[in-house]
Each structure stands twice: as structure tokens, then as C-alpha cells.
Scaffold this motif. Structure first.
Motif, PDB file in Angstrom:
ATOM      1  N   CYS A 202       0.840  -1.199   0.000  1.00  9.46           N
ATOM      2  CA  CYS A 202       0.000   0.000   0.000  1.00  9.46           C
ATOM      3  C   CYS A 202       0.879   1.253   0.000  1.00  9.46           C
ATOM      4  O   CYS A 202       1.816   1.363   0.786  1.00  9.46           O
ATOM      5  N   ALA A 204       0.170   4.097   1.024  1.00  9.42           N
ATOM      6  CA  ALA A 204      -0.055   4.958   2.187  1.00  9.42           C
ATOM      7  C   ALA A 204       0.562   4.371   3.455  1.00  9.42           C
ATOM      8  O   ALA A 204       1.308   5.044   4.162  1.00  9.42           O
ATOM      9  N   CYS A 205       0.250   3.096   3.745  1.00  9.26           N
ATOM     10  CA  CYS A 205       0.712   2.527   5.014  1.00  9.26           C
ATOM     11  C   CYS A 205       1.875   1.552   4.861  1.00  9.26           C
ATOM     12  O   CYS A 205       2.498   1.167   5.843  1.00  9.26           O
ATOM     13  N   PHE A 225      -3.408   1.331  -3.208  1.00  8.69           N
ATOM     14  CA  PHE A 225      -3.699   1.751  -1.844  1.00  8.69           C
ATOM     15  C   PHE A 225      -4.828   0.902  -1.263  1.00  8.69           C
ATOM     16  O   PHE A 225      -5.739   0.485  -1.995  1.00  8.69           O
ATOM     17  N   HIS A 226      -4.780   0.641   0.060  1.00 11.73           N
ATOM     18  CA  HIS A 226      -5.967   0.148   0.748  1.00 11.73           C
ATOM     19  C   HIS A 226      -7.062   1.208   0.606  1.00 11.73           C
ATOM     20  O   HIS A 226      -6.785   2.403   0.786  1.00 11.73           O
ATOM     21  N   CYS A 229      -7.263   3.380   3.612  1.00 12.54           N
ATOM     22  CA  CYS A 229      -6.167   4.337   3.826  1.00 12.54           C
ATOM     23  C   CYS A 229      -6.405   5.653   3.090  1.00 12.54           C
ATOM     24  O   CYS A 229      -5.894   6.688   3.489  1.00 12.54           O
TER      25      CYS A 229
END
Length: 254
Positions: A202, A204-205, A225-226, A229
Motif C-alpha cells: 500500500c 499509504a501505510c 492503496f488500501h 487508507c
């Protein structure tokens, strides 16, 4: 060209790491918050220019050092020449890659100069590697697949699959929550895509792809991305013709 009159000599792993972080922060400023000024200074009509980062978290576009060999490794020469020959975001990403290489060169120059042993070199690299690269910062990704990094110079190969992306945005869990029965030939393309993204992270995370989670791909930078997120639900994704992640949205708004 150290901005410190040649008096700055980090001698420990921690000091070299602080030097690395300061230079990195300065170069990130040049390629993000100060990007308009940086773009203007990289005039293709000028001579070979370099982007320097200083331990003070400042940056400078200047000619390379005159002495040979220079006191420190030199950044990539002539970054200004390519400025108008490619899209701005691709040029910025290219400068970011060269900047990452320069930061490593400077840090390990200090390591060699002051006799770091194997364990010290390993510890230094581990500390630096825990930070996202400049390339990852300016492109909005925490981590990308190696093949995606080649998209700096050629986006065509990755841009050719918009339909599978939209299908995955609309209904990803159903594909992957089933046990694997014998597949027919018509499903082979979907299998390839599932294998391709099995170890995707992901943007983002930084966590791995999971089959029971909703994912969405940015159509600009092609980072996954999730949904949670980036606050996108499967229902909302069905109505999005072209999804832009927060980083790409911010770039457009500047």
C-alpha cells in the motif's frame, strides 16, 4: 560545495546519518514545496547544473565544484538540460533518483574516509533505508515494485490496463476469496494480474496486499492503496472514472 567551508566532517555513524537526513530534507524541499523555484533555476540554457543538499536542510542549484577530484562526490551533472524535454513530473522523478544515489555516495564516502567497519556500514545503511527514498516521497509512494520505477521514462507499458484496474476497484474481494478451482483459458489474464499484485504494498501505510481487503490504484502514479487508507469505498469507486491519490491531487493543485 558543502556549504560549510569544508569544516564539516561527521565521524560516527550517528553523525553521518544526521548529515544524510539534513541533505535529504533539503533536496526533498527542492522537489516538493520549493519545486517552482527549483524548476525556474534549472534553466536549460545554462551550463551543467547540479542539485546540492546541505546538512542544514537547505538546497542549492549550482555549477559543479571546480577542484578535481572534488572534496565530496558530486551530484548528477546537467539536470537542467532534460528539463524541457520531458513531462515535469517525470523530470522531477528522474532528479529524485539521481539525488538518492548521491546521498548514498556521500554517506558511504564518509564511511570509507573514517574507516567504518562492516557492522558500522550495515548499521548506517539500515538507518538510511528505514527512511523513504526521495523518489518515493516525490512520487507519493511508500514503496514501489522495481518494475514501476522504470515508468519514469516509459509509462506506456503500465498504462495499457485501465479496464482490469476499474474491475478491481469495483469488486476485488470476490475474485480472491474463492478457493482455486480449475481455471478456464478465459481467466488466465486475471490469474496473471492476481500474481502480479500478490506482493504489492500500500502506498499509504506500506502494508501488503490482502485478498479480503478493498484496494484501489491511482491512474496517475499507478500506486495501489488500501481503500480505507485513502477513504475510498467500493461503492464510491464505482463512480470514479479516473482515481487520483492524495499525492497526485496535491501536485495538480499547486
Amino acid at each position: 560545495m558543502d556549504g560549510n567551508g569544508g569544516q564539516y566532517n561527521p565521524r560516527t555513524v550517528e553523525e553521518v546519518f544526521r548529515d544524510f537526513k539534513g541533505r535529504r530534507a533539503g533536496m526533498i524541499k527542492a522537489l516538493t514545496s520549493d519545486v517552482e523555484e527549483f524548476f525556474t533555476q534549472c534553466d536549460p540554457e545554462k551550463e551543467n547544473l547540479c542539485l546540492y543538499g546541505f546538512p542544514s536542510e537547505q538546497w542549492e542549484v549550482n555549477l559543479p565544484a571546480e577542484e578535481v577530484p572534488p572534496e565530496l562526490p558530486e551530484p548528477a551533472l546537467g539536470i537542467n538540460f532534460a528539463r524541457d524535454g520531458m513531462q515535469e513530473k517525470d523530470w522531477i522523478a528522474l532528479v529524485a533518483v539521481h539525488s538518492d544515489a548521491w546521498l548514498l555516495a556521500v554517506a558511504f564516502y564518509f564511511g570509507a574516509r573514517f574507516g567504518f567497519d562492516k557492522n558500522e556500514r550495515k548499521r548506517l545503511f539500515s538507518m538510511m533505508n528505514d527512511l523513504p527514498t526521495i523518489f518515493e516521497v516525490v512520487t507519493g509512494a511508500v514503496k514501489k515494485q522495481v518494475k514501476e520505477k522504470s515508468s519514469i521514462s516509459n509509462h506506456s507499458s503500465n498504462k495499457s490496463k485501465p479496464v482490469p484496474k476499474m474491475q478491481r476497484m469495483a469488486d476485488p474481494p470476490a475474485k480472491y476469496s474463492k478457493p482455486a478451482p480449475p481455471k478456464e483459458d478465459i481467466e488466465e489474464e486475471d490469474d496473471d494480474e492476481e500474481d502480479e499484485h500478490g506482493d504489492t504494498l500500500c502506498g499509504a501505510c506500506g502494508e501488503n496486499y490482502a485478498s479480503d481487503e478493498f484496494w484501489i490504484c491511482c491512474d496517475i502514479c499507478e500506486v495501489w492503496f488500501h481503500g480505507k487508507c485513502v477513504k475510498i469505498t467500493p461503492a464510491r469507486a464505482e463512480h470514479i472514472k479516473q482515481y487520483k491519490c492524495p499525492a497526485c491531487t496535491n501536485k495538480r493543485s499547486r
